[in-house]
Structures are given as structure tokens and as C-alpha cells.
Motif scaffolding. Structure first.
Motif, short mmCIF file in Angstrom:
data_model
loop_
_atom_site.label_atom_id
_atom_site.label_comp_id
_atom_site.label_asym_id
_atom_site.label_seq_id
_atom_site.Cartn_x
_atom_site.Cartn_y
_atom_site.Cartn_z
N TYR A 421 -10.77 -47.18 1.45
CA TYR A 421 -10.30 -48.02 0.35
C TYR A 421 -9.52 -47.23 -0.69
CZ TYR A 421 -12.15 -52.41 1.92
OH TYR A 421 -12.34 -53.57 2.65
N LYS A 422 -9.73 -45.93 -0.71
CA LYS A 422 -8.95 -45.10 -1.64
C LYS A 422 -7.57 -44.78 -1.09
CE LYS A 422 -12.99 -42.80 -3.61
NZ LYS A 422 -13.85 -41.62 -3.47
N ALA A 449 -9.11 -55.22 10.55
CA ALA A 449 -10.19 -54.35 11.06
C ALA A 449 -10.95 -53.72 9.90
CB ALA A 449 -9.60 -53.26 11.95
N LEU A 450 -10.22 -53.33 8.84
CA LEU A 450 -10.87 -52.75 7.65
C LEU A 450 -11.78 -53.78 6.99
CD1 LEU A 450 -11.13 -50.43 5.59
CD2 LEU A 450 -9.08 -51.29 4.47
N LEU A 451 -11.30 -55.01 6.89
CA LEU A 451 -12.12 -56.07 6.28
C LEU A 451 -13.37 -56.35 7.11
CD1 LEU A 451 -9.29 -58.54 5.20
CD2 LEU A 451 -10.71 -57.16 3.69
N LEU A 472 -17.32 -53.12 -1.28
CA LEU A 472 -17.04 -54.49 -1.72
C LEU A 472 -16.40 -54.49 -3.11
CD1 LEU A 472 -20.13 -56.54 -0.50
CD2 LEU A 472 -17.79 -56.70 0.32
N ASN A 473 -16.90 -53.63 -3.98
CA ASN A 473 -16.30 -53.55 -5.32
C ASN A 473 -14.87 -53.02 -5.26
OD1 ASN A 473 -18.50 -54.54 -6.63
ND2 ASN A 473 -19.38 -52.56 -7.15
N MET A 474 -14.66 -52.04 -4.38
CA MET A 474 -13.32 -51.48 -4.25
C MET A 474 -12.35 -52.53 -3.69
SD MET A 474 -14.50 -47.79 -2.77
CE MET A 474 -13.10 -46.72 -3.00
N SER A 477 -11.37 -55.01 -6.35
CA SER A 477 -10.35 -54.50 -7.28
C SER A 477 -8.95 -54.54 -6.67
CB SER A 477 -10.70 -53.07 -7.71
OG SER A 477 -10.59 -52.20 -6.61
N GLN A 478 -8.86 -54.64 -5.33
CA GLN A 478 -7.55 -54.62 -4.68
C GLN A 478 -7.07 -56.01 -4.25
OE1 GLN A 478 -7.46 -51.65 -1.55
NE2 GLN A 478 -8.52 -50.16 -2.82
N VAL A 479 -7.89 -57.05 -4.53
CA VAL A 479 -7.51 -58.40 -4.11
C VAL A 479 -6.17 -58.81 -4.72
CG1 VAL A 479 -8.12 -60.85 -4.29
CG2 VAL A 479 -9.85 -59.19 -3.63
N GLY A 480 -5.96 -58.47 -5.99
CA GLY A 480 -4.69 -58.81 -6.66
C GLY A 480 -3.49 -58.21 -5.94
#
Length: 1286
Positions: A421-422, A449-451, A472-474, A477-480
Motif C-alpha cells: 500500500y505504500k 488481486a491487492l484488494l 484497511l486504513n491505508m 486513505s487511498q479511496v479518493g
């Protein structure tokens, strides 16, 4: 008129040996090629005769004669008839016929007519299994010779023939296969070295097929094959190189370790020399192919190979880079353990090349453009994109390979999620703008696949602490960024791109429900665009509707209300679509949309009324239609049910039109089940929809369903009737209920407790609203209920339904159904020993006791007399043990809810039963004392505690009584408050007894400690921790076991404290005492099963100690003399079993935290261990085959040997019957594991597995067992998929 030169009648006999008759077929050929052949069949006169070998030979001879005809139609028909004969299992050829058929078919391979040639080749397949070995050799020799022919057509047809023969060679006949393979191989290796390219290509192709099927039989030729293949990797023709690579891939599956080593060393040397870019590409392709086929064998060479390939990645040759990335993908998937050290470097390379697009300049401002561009602007954008496209630009292949490699890394490295995620996630999101459609699709797949890897682990029972907070938190933060990158793609003309977007968004909302709450305004125009007729295909609309359904279900209704105006029209249009699949999906969405428009479980100010009529109108059209697809019918019914349940109060006039349609659908066998479910939904709506006018006709129809042989229909009907009786009791009259009640008796039995439970629930509802209807139950229904009460299977929900029914019945005060009447009926089987049915099962005493207690609870005035009678029965010396047993159980059940202290001597009467010689009576007395104490704790608890201290001989039973007290009181808040004042007294007493030498007593003490800790965790948990250092191993084992009883599969206040300190308790896995280590493993297993979040973070430190306990310790094995015999005892067996049980549990709850290869090492050891442990490891292998097939595939060769050893072990002569049975069960379990292993893709390429399978098929006993298990496995798989119609 007949054409000249035609025979008037051409006759030949067609023999059907399978049906056992001969017929003479007379063919009148009217005109050659242009006229249809007219056939008339004249049956032979007389009786139908059995075809003999002679008639077969005669018939075959006739066919062979026609094959020599100058007329190609005759040759074709005769060859076709010959093929039909050869495909029959019953055909038997004599030697002469065999020789003639083989000779003729080989001759026809050179026929001038292509269709005849093709048929002749097809005949070779079935012929191979029908003729003797030397004839097959003749076929093979001729075909091989033909491959060197000057005629191209003959060469081609012969190579097809060889492939056909190789495919059809029976794998069971290894001698024939080996002989044929050896004949072909030497000819093929010669052909490969020829200069003729077409011969080379065909030879390589055939050799690949041969190695794929029978590589293990060609071990002696492997060196020759290798020497023939390697030079072809440098061939000037790429097609030759490609086929050589395929053949080498098949070779490495069965070659020896030394040959494999030589092959890899050759490739390493050539890659190091790097003599030309062209051959380097080929060698890297070859490395990838070998890695894909050889799997784990390749792992040890990665240290040398990866740095070389990394070096080639950095060149400017796109094709070379593509092959390097494909090799990386192969390494990641096939050697996941060995490739670990190179993963960071591979990620860096992939992230670099996923952006590699040197010929195109991406405009950074594209993403910031307003989405609502008109269609013309979009077309101009696409045209401007096309200006950049270049047919010679191969960079897209590099980007695609990089995306696929990233997908492989993400799919196999769950442990690196935070790192992904980084680095990986932002890079992939940035590449959603990719211009090449196929590459974009692979980028979407990589992100999906990541999801999927991020999905929270779901554990049975709902472990509320189980949250992968970091990833999940990361992601949150990237949904936008995801939505910003996708929103313009949703307006692309490319359907494939939009489908990829919706797949990704679907996975996103499944992983993170509610993720798009703030972003719906960006998504909705894209949904509207894809549902429009101009911009969509059928599949596009279906995918969009499927996503919309998931979106509506995973977000709160309120967030959609601003967008309803935009959503409703396209959904209504989709429901009216002529294509049934779109309609079906749209009805599902409509059903979900109705719940969003007006959620019944929460208040909303949204004005839903403007949309009600349009949704109703489009659905009712589909509901009325009779000539539509079955799925649409069912979904229209379900959707209309939801519309009426949620919006029915706005559709009062429409109900008269709609509800009668439901009645029609109830009468249809195909739609009745769906309709029953829809009516249930309507009947339980809080809007109180008026359905009274259809009940009179509908009720008898529903009643008739109760006698149908369709379980799902019965269950749904019972639920529907229950809801209707409860909510519309005024509209239900006695005659309607009579129809239902006469169907009830057969439904109440132990064969299906769920149906019994729902029937009793319905009876209870009827008793509350229609007292008079219940008075008729005495004749048939009540006897069935009383029989059910005596069933040893009665428990759980069904038993509670019986108790509720009796509670409801007793309040009605019906004649002959009063308290005394019902009590007599219930206890008669206990007291009347003359019953013809014989004594009832012991478990029935518990059920009857609970029923008696339920009656007594509802009739408090009768309680005193009943209790006095039971006490009298216990005291009575003439009472049988069974009557005493029942009386004690009844007193215990009554005493839970009623204070029995007025019966002054009750505790002493119960205590006297502790001296009984019958163990069941003792246990019942213990149960009774505990439960009676719950009724008046201040009086009875001090008495129980005093007895525990003063009566050491009765300690075990008294502790069970204490356990009952703690269990009952700790289950309710009021009970916990009462218990708290006694906690310290009980705690002190328990610690006095925690070093009892009897393990059974210590276990009860542990359970009491654990349950008591839940009452006051702050104080008592610290006390347990202090005793971990107790010098007595018995005390330590008691304390560790106590922790097991604090863990449940439901959320509890103690959970955070437990998570903080469970590590201290699990340190006892290093205790010097064997018993302490064993109970620590049992506690660990309980945590892993019920609440995995407690131990997930500790696995790194705990697993080495767990694995350590799986080893056989010689110092714990001893010999015991039993008379003249010596018997071996293994004191370490119990702890090993506990360790393997923990391993099995971890597969379900913590798979992502395991190093699966280390895990497999210990599974492998378990396959060679004791009977009990072997059984466990076979179960593990079955689970592992489903959960991580690629890892198991790497170890397959090592796993097969111990399984084979089990299957070939014979029980010693003169062994007892149990030994034979155990060995049979072991073999069955081993073969179940084999079936699971063979379901792994590519497992059939393992030489050891193939050899073992040949052994199984050659051993009649194993073959029969294997076939049975395989059929069971297939049927089980099908049953889970099939609809329940039992």
C-alpha cells in the motif's frame, strides 16, 4: 432417371455387435456427389442373431473391400463405418483382421482425398487399444517413416497420426507404452537434427506430446533428447526455438536431478556469455518455461539466475525485458519461498516498467478535466490518442508483463500488504490512465488481486477483534485517489475498460463496505453512461447492474438519496430490456433500490413517493408475463414482494391487481417456492399490508405444500404460515387452520429437527391466537410431540420450540390438557416400565425433565406438590435407578427458576445420591445440587463450599455442582451481581484443590476458575498470572487450562485483557513438564479456533515451540511387559497429537501468518508417525490442496512417498480384527488425500505421483477403494452446488 456408369445396387453389411444384431444395408446411390443417397434397410428374416467373431470378421472384410474402391464416396463411407465399429467396446478382432485393418488404414493415409485421409487418422485412435502390441509398433514405424517423405501432405497427416497414437496409448499398459515411446523417440531425435524445418517442427511437437504423457518411461533417452533439443535453442527459425522450449519444459518434469542440473548450468553459461541478444531472449524464455514446469526444483538455482536476469532487464530491448519479467512472474508463482529475498528488487523493476511508455506523452492535466465532456470531445480525444499509436511499438508488452508480475507478487505475499500500500498501490492507481486496453485490463487485475488480499479474515462466530487495521486504513486513505483515477475511465468508449473499472470498484466495496460514501457523485454519471443504450453492450449493462447491486447493499441508504432521481430511469429501462439476463439483473437491483428508497429499520425524511409508481409498473409487467425466462419470473416475484413490503401503503389500489398474481404463481410448481418467500416478506412487513382478501384461497394452497416432497418448500411454507397466523390472526379462521393442522403430524419427528422446530413454532403461534383450534391436537399431533421428546437427537432450537409450545399450551387451561394431564403424559415413559416400546434413551430423561420444569414454571401453585413427589421418589427404596435419575434431573431443572429452599431436606436428599453405585445417578445428583443452589444462592452455596472442603471423596461431584452454579449465574447480569459477593470465597477454595492428583478433578477446577474469571476479570486474571510460577506442575497445568475456559467465540469484556496477557500463559509451551506443555497446546488450539486475533501476533514466537512438539522423542518411548508380551508405550503421543491438532486449526484461522513450506515439513513428518497423527495429517493435506495448491505442488514428490508407504503396508498375519480395520481406514484417508492432491493443476506431471497412480490402478483392492472415494468426492462437490430438493 439413373445416371450412366452407376451400379444399380451396391450392397454391404453393417454389423452392430453392441446391439447383437446384423442388418443388410442396401444403398441406392442416385447421383454421384449431387444426388442424395437413398437408404433402405431390410432386416434379415428370422430371429435376431448374436454376432460372432466370424460375422465381425466377415463384416470387416466387406468394409476393407469397399476401402479399395475407386469411388471416394465408398472409401469415405466404409472408413466411417469402420471407425464406428472400432469405437464399440465389445468389438474383438482376430489376428488376420487386425493385420488387414492396420495395413489398409496406413495405406489410406496416402489417399488422394483429404476427407478419407482425415478419417483414416481418426481411426488410429480407437484402433491402438484394440490390436496387439506388434501391430501398434507397425503403425508407429510406418508413421515415423512417412514423416521423412517428400510429400508434404503425407508428412503432415503422419505427424497427426503419431500425435493421435500417443494420446490414445493406454496409460495402464506401461510395457506397451514404453515399447512404443522408445521406438518413436530415437526416430524423433534423428528428425530434429535434420535440416528440413517442417520435419523439425513436427518432430519437436510430437516429442513435446510424448514427454508430456510418458516422460517417466523415457529416462534412458533423456540425455539423447537433451542433446537433440539444446542446439535447437539457437536455431535461426523462431518457431523451432519455441517448440524446443516447450519440449524442454516437458522434459524437466520427469528428468533426473543430474540432468536437470546440467540443463540449468548450460543456460547459466549461455546467459553469462550473452553471445547474441536473439539467443539470450530464447534462453530466458526457456528459463521461464523450466521454472513453470519444474516448480520447486528450480528454487535452488534462483541465487545464480535472478541476478543475471535482473542485468538483462536493464537493457533497451523491449522484447528481452518482456521475457525477463515473464520469468520473474514464473519464479514468484512457482518458487515462492526461495524467491523471497529478491521480491523487493523485482517490485522496483516492475514499478519502473509498468510505466514504460517511451513513445507517448501522457498529459498530466487529463485527470483534472471535468468528467462531463460531451460525446464529440471524447471522440476527438480518442482520435488524438490514436495519432500516438505505432504498430512497431512493443513497449505495451513490457508494461503488460510488469503488471502481471506485480499481480503474482501481490497474490502470493500477504505478509507484505502494508508495503504494497505504500509503494505498489499508488503506482498502479497512477497507471489506470494506461492507453493500451489490454495493459489497462492487467493493471486492473493486479489492483483487484491487492484488494482480495486485503479482505479481512472472516472467522466462524465473528471474532470482533479480528481486523487487519493497517492495510484497511491505508486503503481507506487511498479511496479518493482510486475514484479520481477511475472516474474518467468510466466514460471511456472501451467496454473492456469500463468492465475492469466496475470489477475493481465491486472488489473495493466488498473489502471496505461504505468506502464510496463520499464519492458517489463521481461514480453515478459513469453508471448512468454504461446503462445508456448508445454506449453499452449487453454484458456491459449486466456488469454495471451487478456492481450497482453490490454498491446499494454495502452502503447506508441515506447516501444514495441525492442520486435517486438519476438512478431510477435507467434501472426502469433495464427492467424492460428485451434481453432476459439484463432484466434479471435489473430486478435484483430494483429489489435493493426499494430497501434504499425506504429503509424499514430506520426513519428517513426522503420523499420516495414520486418513484413508487414507476418501479411498481415496470416490475408488474414482468410479474404478469408468462412467456419469460424462469430466472426473470422468480426475480420479478421476489422484487414485487420487496416493493409491497416496503412501499405497499402507497399502493393500496394496486394490491387488488398484484396480489392475485401471487396466488397464480403459488399454483405453479416452478414459481411456488419464490412466491412463498415473497409472501412471508409481505406478511412480516411493519406496514401491515392488507393481504386478507387472498388468504382464504391462499391458505389451503400453502397447507398442501406441507405434504410435498421438497424440503426447502416445507421450511419456507412453515415460516410463512407462522408469520401470517401471528400478524393476521383475525383473518384466519378455524377451517383454514384445520387444513394446516392435519398436515402437521408427519412433520414432527426426529428425522428433520429443523422442520419439527418450525412446525412447533407454528403450533405455538396458533395456540396464542386460536385457542379452540389447539383443542384438537390430542388425537394425532400431541402423541407425535411426546414421541419427539423421547428422541435422543432432540436438542438446541428444536428442544426450545417444544418447551415454548408446552408453556403456551399450559396457559390455555384446555380440558384434558391441564397441568396434571400433561405431566402424566410426559413422565409416563419413565414410570411405566411395561410400555411395549421398551426403555427410552438416557438423553430423553434430560429432555423430559426440561419439559416438566417448563410446565412447573408456568404453574407455580403446582410446583410444591410436584417437587415433594420427586423428593419422595428419590427417598423411596422401591424406586428404580432410572426413576431416581429422572427425579434428580427434574429437580435440577425446576430448581433453576424456582426457590426450593422451603423443602428443607432437599440438599441432603440429593447429597445422599452421591453414594449411589450408578455413575449416571451420581452425575444427575451433582447437576441437581448445582441447579437447585441457583434458586437460592445465599442458602445453598455456603453448603456446597463447605461440603467440598469436608468431603474429599465427593469432591469431584461437588465441584461439578459448583460448575453448574457458576455457569448458570454468569449467563445473566443479575446472576453476575449475586455471584460477585461469593467470588473470593470460591476462588480461595478452588486454589486449595488445584493440585489434585486426579486430572478429571483438576479439569473441573480449571473450568470453574475460567468461568469465574469472566465474572471479575480485573482481579482474578492477575491471580492466575501469579500462579504461572507455582513450583507445582499440577498447579501450573490447572491455571493454563483455566485460560481455555475464558475464551469463547463471542465478543466478551475480558478480550482486551486476555490479548494482553495470553503470551505469558503460552510461554508454558517451554515448561519442563510434559503435561503443562500439552495443556498449553490445548489452550492455544482453543484460542486459534474461537478467537484467532488473540494469538495471531504471537505466532512468530509460538510456532517454533509448537513445531518442536511434533517430533518423536525417543526418551519418551518405553517398553512394558504384559505377561509374555512386550508392549511399546509412547508417552509423547498425546502432546504430538495436540500439536498437530493446533496445526490443523491454524490452517482455518491463521493461514496468512504461516510459512507454508516450514509447515509442510512437519506435515511430512506427521505422515510417517502414529495412526492418529497420520489421520490428522491426511486431513491437513486435503485442506492444504485447496488452500495453497502451488506450495503443495512444490513438495508433491516428497509427500507421495509416505502416502505410498501407508497404502502398501500389510497387516501382520494373526492380527486382531481392529488392526485390519485401522489399516483399511488409514488407506481410505490416504487415498482421499491422493484425490485432493490430483485436483491440483499440474499434479499429474509429477513422475512419482504418476508411478503411484499406476500402482493403485494395478492393485485391485486399492483401485476399487480409489474409485469409490473419487465418486464420493465428485458427488459431494455436486451436492454443494445443487439446489436442495430433498
Amino acid at each position: 432417371m439413373r445416371p450412366s456408369g452407376m451400379a444399380s445396387d451396391i450392397q454391404y453389411v453393417v454389423s452392430d455387435t453392441g446391439m447383437g444384431f446384423c442388418a443388410r444395408v442396401v444403398c441406392d446411390l442416385a447421383m454421384k456427389s449431387s444426388w442424395a443417397a437413398l437408404l433402405r434397410v431390410q432386416a434379415l428374416p428370422g430371429k435376431v442373431q448374436q454376432c460372432t467373431m466370424a460375422s465381425v470378421s466377415y463384416h470387416i472384410a466387406n468394409l476393407l473391400e469397399k476401402m479399395t474402391s475407386s469411388d471416394k464416396d465408398f472409401r469415405f463411407m466404409a472408413t466411417n463405418d469402420l471407425m464406428a465399429e472400432l469405437q464399440k467396446d465389445s468389438i474383438k478382432l482376430d489376428d488376420d483382421s487386425e493385420r488387414k485393418v492396420v495395413k489398409m488404414l496406413l495405406k489410406l493415409l496416402g489417399d488422394k482425398n483429404g476427407e478419407v485421409q482425415n478419417l483414416a487418422v481418426k481411426c488410429l485412435g480407437p484402433l491402438v487399444s484394440k490390436v496387439k502390441e506388434f501391430q501398434v509398433e507397425t503403425i508407429v514405424d510406418t508413421l515415423c517413416s512417412n514423416m521423412f517423405s517428400d510429400k508434404e501432405q503425407l508428412r503432415d497427416i503422419s505427424s497427426i497420426g503419431l500425435k493421435t497414437v500417443i494420446t490414445e496409448l493406454p496409460p495402464t499398459s506401461t510395457t506397451l507404452a514404453a515399447s512404443i515411446c522408445k521406438r518413436i523417440t530415437s526416430r524423433l531425435t534423428n528428425a530434429i537434427s535434420k535440416e528440413d524445418m517442417s520435419v523439425q517442427l513436427e518432430a519437436l511437437d510430437i516429442l513435446g506430446d510424448l514427454l508430456s504423457r510418458f516422460g517417466g518411461l523415457l529416462l534412458t533417452f533423456h540425455i539423447t533428447i537433451k542433446q537433440a533439443l539444446l542446439p535447437q535453442l539457437a536455431s535461426p527459425r523462431l518457431a523451432v526455438r519455441k517448440r524446443a522450449i516447450i519440449a524442454i519444459g516437458h522434459l524437466v518434469m520427469s528428468c533426473s536431478t543430474s540432468l536437470f542440473h546440467e540443463l540449468i548450468e548450460f543456460l547459466l553459461t549461455e546467459l553469462t556469455n550473452n553471445s547474441s541478444t536473439s539467443t539470450t531472449r530464447t534462453y530466458i524464455q526457456c528459463v521461464g518455461a523450466i521454472s513453470r514446469q519444474a516448480g520447486g526444483r528450480f528454487g535452488e538455482y534462483l541465487e545464480k539466475m535472478v541476478p543475471l536476469i535482473v542485468k538483462f532487464c536493464k537493457t533497451d530491448d523491449d522484447e528481452l525485458t518482456e521475457f525477463c519479467l515473464q520469468a520473474f512472474e514464473s519464479f514468484v508463482r512457482r518458487c515462492p519461498k526461495e524467491v523471497s529475498n529478491f521480491i523487493p528488487e523485482m517490485i522496483t523493476i516492475c514499478l519502473k516498467y509498468v510505466c514504460h511508455d517511451p513513445n507517448y506523452n501522457y498529459d498530466d492535466d487529463d485527470d483534472n478535466e471535468d468528467m462531463d465532456t460531451d460525446g464529440q470531445d471524447e471522440e476527438e480525444d480518442e482520435e488524438s490518442e490514436d495519432e500516438y499509436s505505432d504498430d512497431d511499438d512493443m513497449s505495451w508488452k513490457v508494461r503488460r508483463s510488469a503488471a502481471k508480475c506485480l499481480e503474482a507478487i501481490v497474490s502470493t505475499r500477504h505478509d507484505m500488504l502494508p508495503e504494497f500500500y505504500k509503494t505498489v498501490s499508488p503506482a498502479l492507481i497512477a497507471r489506470f490512465k494506461e492507453r493500451e486496453e489490454n495493459v489497462k485490463s492487467d493493471i486492473f487485475h493486479a489492483y483487484i488481486a491487492l484488494l482480495k488480499q486485503t479482505r479481512p479474515v472472516v472467522v466462524v462466530g465473528g471474532d470482533s477483534m479480528e481486523e487487519e487495521e493497517g492495510p484497511l486504513n491505508m486503503l481507506q486513505s487511498q479511496v479518493g485517489d482510486i475514484v479520481r483515477a477511475i472516474h474518467r475511465q468510466l466514460r471511456e468508449k472501451s467496454i473492456k475498460t469500463r468492465q475492469g473499472c466496475f470489477s475493481l470498484l465491486t472488489e473495493l466495496v466488498l473489502v471496505l463496505p461504505g468506502a464510496l460514501d463520499q464519492h458517489l457523485s463521481s461514480i453515478m454519471p459513469g453508471i448512468q453512461y454504461s446503462l445508456g443504450d448508445k454506449n453499452s453492450s449487453s454484458n456491459m449493462k449486466i456488469d454495471t447492474l451487478s456492481f450497482l447491486n453490490t454498491l446499494l447493499a454495502s452502503h447506508s441508504p441515506q447516501v444514495f438519496h441525492p442520486h435517486i432521481k438519476m438512478l431510477v430511469p435507467p434501472i426502469v429501462n433495464a427492467v424492460a430490456d428485451p434481453f432476459y439476463k439484463i432484466t434479471s439483473e435489473a430486478l435484483l437491483v430494483t429489489q435493493q433500490l426499494v430497501k434504499v428508497l425506504r429503509p424499514l429499520d430506520s426513519k428517513t425524511s426522503f420523499d420516495y413517493k414520486p418513484y413508487v409508481k414507476s418501479l411498481y409498473s415496470c416490475t408488474v409487467k414482468r410479474l404478469k408475463a408468462a412467456d419469460i425466462d424462469q430466472e426473470v419470473k422468480e426475480r420479478a416475484i421476489a422484487c414485487m414482494g420487496q416493493i409491497i413490503a416496503n412501499l405497499g401503503d402507497c399502493l393500496q389500489s394496486e394490491l387488488k391487481e398484484c396480489l392475485p398474481i401471487f396466488l397464480e404463481r403459488l399454483k405453479n410448481e416452478i414459481t411456488r417456492l419464490t412466491t412463498v418467500k415473497a409472501l412471508t416478506l409481505i406478511a412480516q412487513s411493519p406496514l401491515n399490508i392488507d393481504i386478507r382478501f387472498i388468504l382464504e384461497e391462499g391458505f389451503p394452497i400453502l397447507a398442501s405444500f406441507l405434504r410435498k416432497n421438497q424440503r426447502a418448500l416445507k421450511l419456507s411454507t412453515l415460516q410463512c404460515l407462522d408469520v401470517v397466523v401471528r400478524n393476521y390472526s383475525a383473518a384466519v379462521n378455524a377451517s383454514m387452520l384445520a387444513d394446516v393442522m392435519k398436515e402437521m403430524p408427519p412433520l414432527i419427528n426426529e428425522n428433520d429437527l429443523h422442520i419439527s422446530q418450525l412446525t412447533l413454532n407454528l403450533l405455538t403461534s396458533i395456540s396464542r391466537s386460536h385457542k379452540q383450534s389447539i383443542s384438537s391436537i390430542q388425537a394425532e399431533i400431541l402423541p407425535q410431540i411426546l414421541i419427539l421428546v423421547q428422541s435422543p437427537l432432540l436438542q438446541g432450537g428444536a428442544l426450545n420450540a417444544v418447551l415454548d409450545f408446552f408453556r403456551a399450551l399450559i396457559t390455555l387451561s384446555l380440558p384434558k390438557l391441564g397441568f396434571r394431564d400433561l405431566l402424566q403424559m410426559l413422565i409416563m415413559p419413565v414410570y411405566d416400565t411395561r410400555l411395549s416400546s421398551g426403555p427410552i434413551h438416557r438423553q430423553a430423561y434430560h429432555s423430559i425433565a426440561r419439559c416438566v420444569a417448563a410446565l412447573t414454571e408456568m404453574s407455580p401453585l403446582e410446583a410444591s406438590n410436584v417437587v415433594a413427589q420427586f423428593i419422595s421418589d428419590i427417598k423411596n427404596p422401591k424406586s428404580t435407578e432410572l426413576i431416581i435419575l429422572f427425579s434428580l434431573l427434574a429437580l435440577g431443572e425446576i430448581g433453576k427458576n424456582i426457590d426450593l429452599s422451603p423443602h428443607r431436606d432437599i440438599q441432603n436428599v440429593i447429597l445422599d445420591c452421591f453414594s449411589s453405585l450408578n455413575e449416571e445417578v451420581k452425575s444427575a445428583a451433582s447437576f441437581a445440587l448445582g441447579n437447585v443452589s441457583v434458586g437460592n444462592l445465599p442458602k445453598f452455596l455456603p453448603f456446597v463450599l463447605q461440603e467440598i472442603e469436608s468431603q474429599p471423596k465427593r469432591q469431584y461431584l461437588l465441584l461439578h455442582s459448583l460448575k453448574e452454579i457458576i455457569n448458570c449465574e454468569s449467563s445473566s447480569p443479575s446472576g453476575v451481581e449475586i455471584l460477585k459477593s461469593y467470588v473470593q470465597t470460591i476462588w480461595t477454595m478452588l486454589f486449595h484443590n488445584c493440585e489434585c492428583p486426579e486430572e478429571g478433578t483438576r479439569n473441573v477446577v480449571s473450568e470453574c476458575m475460567g468461568k469465574l474469571t469472566l465474572v471479575d476479570p480485573q482481579t482474578l486474571m492477575a491471580s492466575l498470572q501469579q500462579h504461572l510460577n507455582d513450583p507445582s506442575p499440577l498447579a501450573r497445568s490447572t491455571v493454563v487450562t483455566a485460560i481455555k475456559f475464558t475464551i469463547s467465540d463471542q465478543p466478551q469484556p475480558i478480550d482486551p485483557m486476555l490479548k494482553a496477557c495470553i503470551g505469558d500463559f503460552l510461554r508454558t509451551l517451554q515448561d519442563e513438564d510434559l503435561t503443562v506443555r500439552r495443556v498449553a497446546l490445548v489452550t492455544f488450539n482453543s484460542a486459534a479456533h474461537n478467537k484467532p486475533s488473540l494469538i495471531r501476533d504471537l505466532l512468530e514466537t509460538v510456532l517454533p515451540h509448537l513445531y518442536n512438539e511434533t517430533k518423536v522423542r525417543k526418551e519418551l518411548i518405553r517398553e512394558v511387559e504384559m505377561g509374555p508380551f512386550k508392549h511399546t508405550l509412547d508417552d509423547g503421543l498425546d502432546i504430538r497429537k495436540a500439536a498437530f491438532e493446533c496445526m490443523y486449526t491454524l490452517l482455518d484461522s491463521c493461514l496468512d501468518r504461516l510459512d507454508i513450506f516450514e509447515f509442510l515439513n512437519h506435515v511430512e513428518d506427521g505422515l510417517k508417525d502414529h495412526y492418529d497423527i497420520k489421520m490428522l495429517t491426511y486431513l491437513m493435506l486435503v485442506r492444504l490442496s485447496h488452500l495453497c495448491p502451488s506450495a503443495v505442488l512444490q513438495r508433491l514428490d516428497r509427500l507421495v512417498e509416505p502416502i505410498r508407504a501407508t497404502c502398501t503396508t500389510k497387516v501382520k498375519a494373526h492380527s486382531v480384527k481392529q488392526e485390519y480395520e485401522k489399516q483399511e481406514e488409514l488407506k481410505r484417508s490416504a487415498l482421499r488425500a491422493v484425490v485432493a492432491l490430483l485436483n491440483i493443476p499440474d499434479s499429474d506431471k509429477s513422475p512419482q505421483m504418476n508411478d503411484f497412480m499406476s500402482h493403485i490402478k494395478a492393485t485391485p483392492e486399492l483401485a476399487v477403494m480409489y474409485d469409490t472415494i473419487q465418486k464420493d468426492a465428485l458427488s459431494t462437490g455436486q451436492e454443494t452446488m445443487a439446489m436442495d430438493t430433498s
